[in-house]
Design a protein around this motif. Structure first.
Motif, PDB file in Angstrom:
ATOM      1  N   ASN A 130      -0.105  -1.458  -0.084  1.00 56.66           N
ATOM      2  CA  ASN A 130      -0.314   0.048  -0.034  1.00 56.66           C
ATOM      3  C   ASN A 130       1.002   1.237  -0.047  1.00 56.66           C
ATOM      4  OD1 ASN A 130      -2.221  -1.227   0.034  1.00 56.66           O
ATOM      5  ND2 ASN A 130      -1.904  -1.998   2.518  1.00 56.66           N
ATOM      6  N   ASN A 131       2.181   1.009  -0.448  1.00 53.74           N
ATOM      7  CA  ASN A 131       3.084   2.651  -0.489  1.00 53.74           C
ATOM      8  C   ASN A 131       4.012   2.777   0.446  1.00 53.74           C
ATOM      9  OD1 ASN A 131       2.695   2.178  -3.521  1.00 53.74           O
ATOM     10  ND2 ASN A 131       2.115   4.900  -3.564  1.00 53.74           N
ATOM     11  N   TYR A 132       3.239   2.129   1.653  1.00 56.61           N
ATOM     12  CA  TYR A 132       4.032   2.255   2.651  1.00 56.61           C
ATOM     13  C   TYR A 132       5.856   1.454   2.258  1.00 56.61           C
ATOM     14  CZ  TYR A 132       0.173   2.793   5.523  1.00 56.61           C
ATOM     15  OH  TYR A 132      -1.399   3.394   6.212  1.00 56.61           O
ATOM     16  N   SER A 133       7.121   2.461   3.290  1.00 61.55           N
ATOM     17  CA  SER A 133       7.858   1.646   2.947  1.00 61.55           C
ATOM     18  C   SER A 133       8.674   0.815   3.994  1.00 61.55           C
ATOM     19  CB  SER A 133       9.039   3.092   2.810  1.00 61.55           C
ATOM     20  OG  SER A 133       8.737   4.156   1.777  1.00 61.55           O
ATOM     21  N   GLU A 135      11.838  -1.667   3.655  1.00 61.44           N
ATOM     22  CA  GLU A 135      13.481  -2.896   3.118  1.00 61.44           C
ATOM     23  C   GLU A 135      13.850  -3.619   3.145  1.00 61.44           C
ATOM     24  OE1 GLU A 135      13.575   1.042   0.846  1.00 61.44           O
ATOM     25  OE2 GLU A 135      15.270   1.499   2.226  1.00 61.44           O
ATOM     26  N   SER A 157      11.926   0.436   7.611  1.00 62.23           N
ATOM     27  CA  SER A 157      10.565   0.446   7.279  1.00 62.23           C
ATOM     28  C   SER A 157       9.963   2.220   8.359  1.00 62.23           C
ATOM     29  CB  SER A 157      10.087   0.208   8.349  1.00 62.23           C
ATOM     30  OG  SER A 157       8.588  -0.638   8.811  1.00 62.23           O
ATOM     31  N   SER A 158       8.795   2.164   7.433  1.00 60.62           N
ATOM     32  CA  SER A 158       8.369   3.618   7.999  1.00 60.62           C
ATOM     33  C   SER A 158       8.176   3.603   9.566  1.00 60.62           C
ATOM     34  CB  SER A 158       6.601   3.586   7.186  1.00 60.62           C
ATOM     35  OG  SER A 158       7.276   3.807   5.524  1.00 60.62           O
ATOM     36  N   ASN A 159       7.565   4.634   9.815  1.00 57.82           N
ATOM     37  CA  ASN A 159       6.896   4.638  11.123  1.00 57.82           C
ATOM     38  C   ASN A 159       5.276   4.273  11.073  1.00 57.82           C
ATOM     39  OD1 ASN A 159       9.028   4.400  13.243  1.00 57.82           O
ATOM     40  ND2 ASN A 159       8.978   7.132  12.690  1.00 57.82           N
ATOM     41  N   VAL A 216      -3.281  -3.853   8.786  1.00 52.17           N
ATOM     42  CA  VAL A 216      -2.647  -3.115   7.821  1.00 52.17           C
ATOM     43  C   VAL A 216      -1.743  -4.018   8.041  1.00 52.17           C
ATOM     44  CG1 VAL A 216      -2.749  -1.449   6.120  1.00 52.17           C
ATOM     45  CG2 VAL A 216      -4.534  -1.038   8.046  1.00 52.17           C
TER      46      VAL A 216
ATOM     47  N   ALA B  49      -5.334   4.627   2.454  1.00 56.90           N
ATOM     48  CA  ALA B  49      -3.436   3.982   1.732  1.00 56.90           C
ATOM     49  C   ALA B  49      -2.591   4.965   0.905  1.00 56.90           C
ATOM     50  CB  ALA B  49      -3.298   2.457   1.684  1.00 56.90           C
ATOM     51  N   PRO B  50      -0.979   5.194   1.770  1.00 60.18           N
ATOM     52  CA  PRO B  50      -0.403   5.720   0.750  1.00 60.18           C
ATOM     53  C   PRO B  50      -0.773   5.312  -0.573  1.00 60.18           C
ATOM     54  CG  PRO B  50       0.715   5.275   2.847  1.00 60.18           C
ATOM     55  CD  PRO B  50      -0.599   3.740   2.749  1.00 60.18           C
ATOM     56  N   SER B  51      -0.908   4.189  -1.275  1.00 62.40           N
ATOM     57  CA  SER B  51      -1.272   4.323  -3.108  1.00 62.40           C
ATOM     58  C   SER B  51      -1.644   5.165  -2.685  1.00 62.40           C
ATOM     59  CB  SER B  51      -1.316   2.890  -2.667  1.00 62.40           C
ATOM     60  OG  SER B  51      -2.679   2.492  -2.269  1.00 62.40           O
ATOM     61  N   ASP B 225       9.484   9.148   5.561  1.00 64.08           N
ATOM     62  CA  ASP B 225       8.652   9.025   6.930  1.00 64.08           C
ATOM     63  C   ASP B 225       9.358   7.850   7.980  1.00 64.08           C
ATOM     64  OD1 ASP B 225       6.158   8.430   6.074  1.00 64.08           O
ATOM     65  OD2 ASP B 225       5.539   6.623   4.711  1.00 64.08           O
ATOM     66  N   PHE B 226      10.653   7.558   8.034  1.00 63.95           N
ATOM     67  CA  PHE B 226      11.099   6.870   8.446  1.00 63.95           C
ATOM     68  C   PHE B 226      11.883   6.943  10.421  1.00 63.95           C
ATOM     69  CE2 PHE B 226      12.892   4.766   4.111  1.00 63.95           C
ATOM     70  CZ  PHE B 226      11.684   4.190   5.151  1.00 63.95           C
ATOM     71  N   SER B 230       6.520  10.543  15.508  1.00 71.52           N
ATOM     72  CA  SER B 230       4.884  10.368  15.808  1.00 71.52           C
ATOM     73  C   SER B 230       4.646   9.099  15.199  1.00 71.52           C
ATOM     74  CB  SER B 230       3.858  11.105  15.007  1.00 71.52           C
ATOM     75  OG  SER B 230       2.443  10.804  15.077  1.00 71.52           O
TER      76      SER B 230
END
Lengths: 225, 284
Positions: A130-133, A135, A157-159, A216, B49-51, B225-226, B230
């Motif tokens: 879903n476009n979360y990062s 890797e 990973s994205s927070n 999710v 979602a982010p997408s 995002d990393f 928060s």
């Protein structure tokens, strides 16, 4: 007094809509799945090997459905239909096929001079969902009395809120999978230990970084080999 | 059927005073004011979602009781405040069809993030009036609330937003058009935002005014995002195109009732359900 009368309905409305915690009924339907969980490459002529398989039902939960076994060539490797004990009879290659509740899985087996077990580890690589990062590499390895799942130092990973790590047989769902704990860090090497005796290297085929509270998937990776 | 969705509670939490309003480009005259006590609610089991795709999530809700106020210090200079005095976020418990508990529910109650603004009239005596607003977003909300630590009534970051609004009236003053352009400078590795929108309003009867507000929030994707502190999936790189019809009913010269329903045609990282707002306002 007049002003109070204006505000009263709003206050009452606030109380009415200030929601209680509700209940969501999760109906996570999966597809029946059977995984042969034994890792062997070749079996020496005259020796026997116990094959095992895990069956996951339509809600993704492992159950004790009976598994039947067959060999594609009984003259090379014979196998007991109900117990899964295989014996190498003659040189050659066969497929060992497991069947349960209409689902099946198969592995290749070589009958030769030596018995060689499969690699004691499986590897994979995360990709975002879903476009979360998410890797990085991961390795699932056998240790004494269990398994370890190790993320490589290239893991990122994205927070997210309430991120957990799961082993699952779905690339996006965790129903029927096993929870390994909170994501320890959103970057860098980290290790999770699995001591459940019912879980071995081939029980599950996917690793997920999953937002448990909101249900999710953030990232997923398939275990290869 | 394409689902028409709604913008998230984040809209209410973090940018409410840039929802276009009747004030628009017109500065607040000296000694005059507009105050509104509102109740906002959204409850959703769907999420952009982010997408940009809509996905199912555990049902999340937020309820905000807020006080909004504008007051003119001079004929050009005014102050604006949005104060969410009570914000409640909830998360439904998750059970199997057999009733087995998968995850407990959760809730948090707190203040929300406040916005305090200074508004200055740049052009006041032309058919098209223009004002600039400088807003400070104060992180009084909770960005790690509840037993799970995942519920939010704020984003945990201090932001500064500069906006310009231009407005003009038409049809003898019965109608108006507002436009907005704003830049939101966010801290702590959150991406900055560009916001633009417009609002069209018109008097329907002597006591009823209607308006349609359109607001687009766009992330500049220059944060990380990393590294955002928060832990909210709602916090960073939020985007949406919100459409909000609103009705205002004047009870008399001073008091009135305002109601709106917010919809979003698209979004990223926001809840995907309608939000509702009802309030009483006072004009002085």
């Amino acid at each position: 007094m007049k002003r109070f009368n204006f505000l009263s309905p709003l206050v009452l409305l606030s109380l009415l809509v200030a929601g209680c915690i509700g209940t969501d009924i999760v109906e996570d339907i999966a597809v029946d799945q059977l995984n042969i969980s034994s890792r062997i490459i070749s079996l020496a002529i005259g020796e026997s090997f116990q094959f095992e398989a895990d069956f996951f039902n339509e809600v993704g939960v492992m159950d004790d459905s009976p598994v039947s076994w067959e060999s594609t060539d009984e003259s090379i490797v014979s196998i007991d239909n109900s117990t899964g004990v295989a014996t190498a009879v003659d040189f050659g290659e066969v497929f060992i096929i497991a069947t349960a509740n209409g689902t099946r899985d198969s592995v290749e087996l070589i009958a030769s001079n030596v018995t060689e077990l499969g690699s004691p580890e499986r590897v994979g690589q995360f990709s975002g969902v879903n476009n979360y990062s998410v890797e990085g590499d991961f390795t699932l390895a056998e240790i004494d009395n269990g398994l370890t799942l190790t993320f490589g130092d290239n893991f990122r990973s994205s927070n997210g809120p309430g991120l957990f790590v799961y082993l699952s047989n779905s690339p996006s769902r965790v129903n029927g999978g096993i929870e390994l704990g909170n994501l320890q860090s959103n970057s860098g090497e980290q290790t999770y230990t699995i001591s459940d005796p019912n879980v071995n290297l081939d029980t599950y085929n996917h690793v997920l970084v999953y937002c448990k509270p909101f249900g999710v998937a953030f990232g997923t990776g398939e275990l290869s080999n | 059927m394409k689902k028409i969705i709604i913008y998230t509670f984040c809209l209410a939490l973090f940018i409410p005073n840039f929802q276009l309003k009747a004030g628009g480009g017109w500065p607040i005259p000296k000694g005059r004011g507009y105050f509104k006590l509102s109740q906002f609610s959204i409850r959703s089991d769907a999420f952009f979602a982010p997408s940009g795709d809509i996905i199912d999530i555990s049902t999340a809700s937020i309820y905000i009781t807020s006080l909004y106020g504008e007051y003119g210090i001079t004929d050009r200079l005014g102050v604006v405040g949005y104060m969410p005095l009570f914000a409640r976020a909830t998360l439904n418990e998750q059970v199997t069809p057999n009733g087995d508990l998968l995850a407990p529910g959760d809730a948090v109650n707190s203040l929300g993030d406040f916005d305090l603004s200074v508004k200055y009239g740049l052009i006041t005596n032309k058919p098209i009036v223009v004002s600039a607003t400088l807003t400070f977003g104060l992180p009084f909300g909770n960005d790690m609330g509840g037993d799970t630590g995942v519920l939010q009534t704020g984003d945990g970051e201090l932001n500064v937003m500069l906006g310009v609004e231009a407005s003009r009236s038409f049809n003898g003053g019965k109608g108006y058009v507002n436009t907005l352009l704003a830049f939101n400078d966010r801290s702590q590795n959150f991406s900055d935002e560009l916001r633009y929108g417009f609002e069209v309003g018109h008097r329907i009867t002597e006591k009823i005014n209607g308006a349609i507000k359109v607001l687009s929030v766009n992330s500049l994707n220059n944060g990380s995002d990393f590294e955002t502190p928060s832990n909210g999936i709602f916090s960073n790189n939020i985007e949406y195109l919100a459409i909000t019809p609103e009705i205002n009913y004047s009870l008399n010269d001073r008091y009135g009732i305002s109601g709106s329903v917010g919809f979003a045609a698209s979004g990223k990282r926001v809840l995907a359900s309608p939000n509702y707002s009802l309030g009483v306002f006072l004009k002085i």
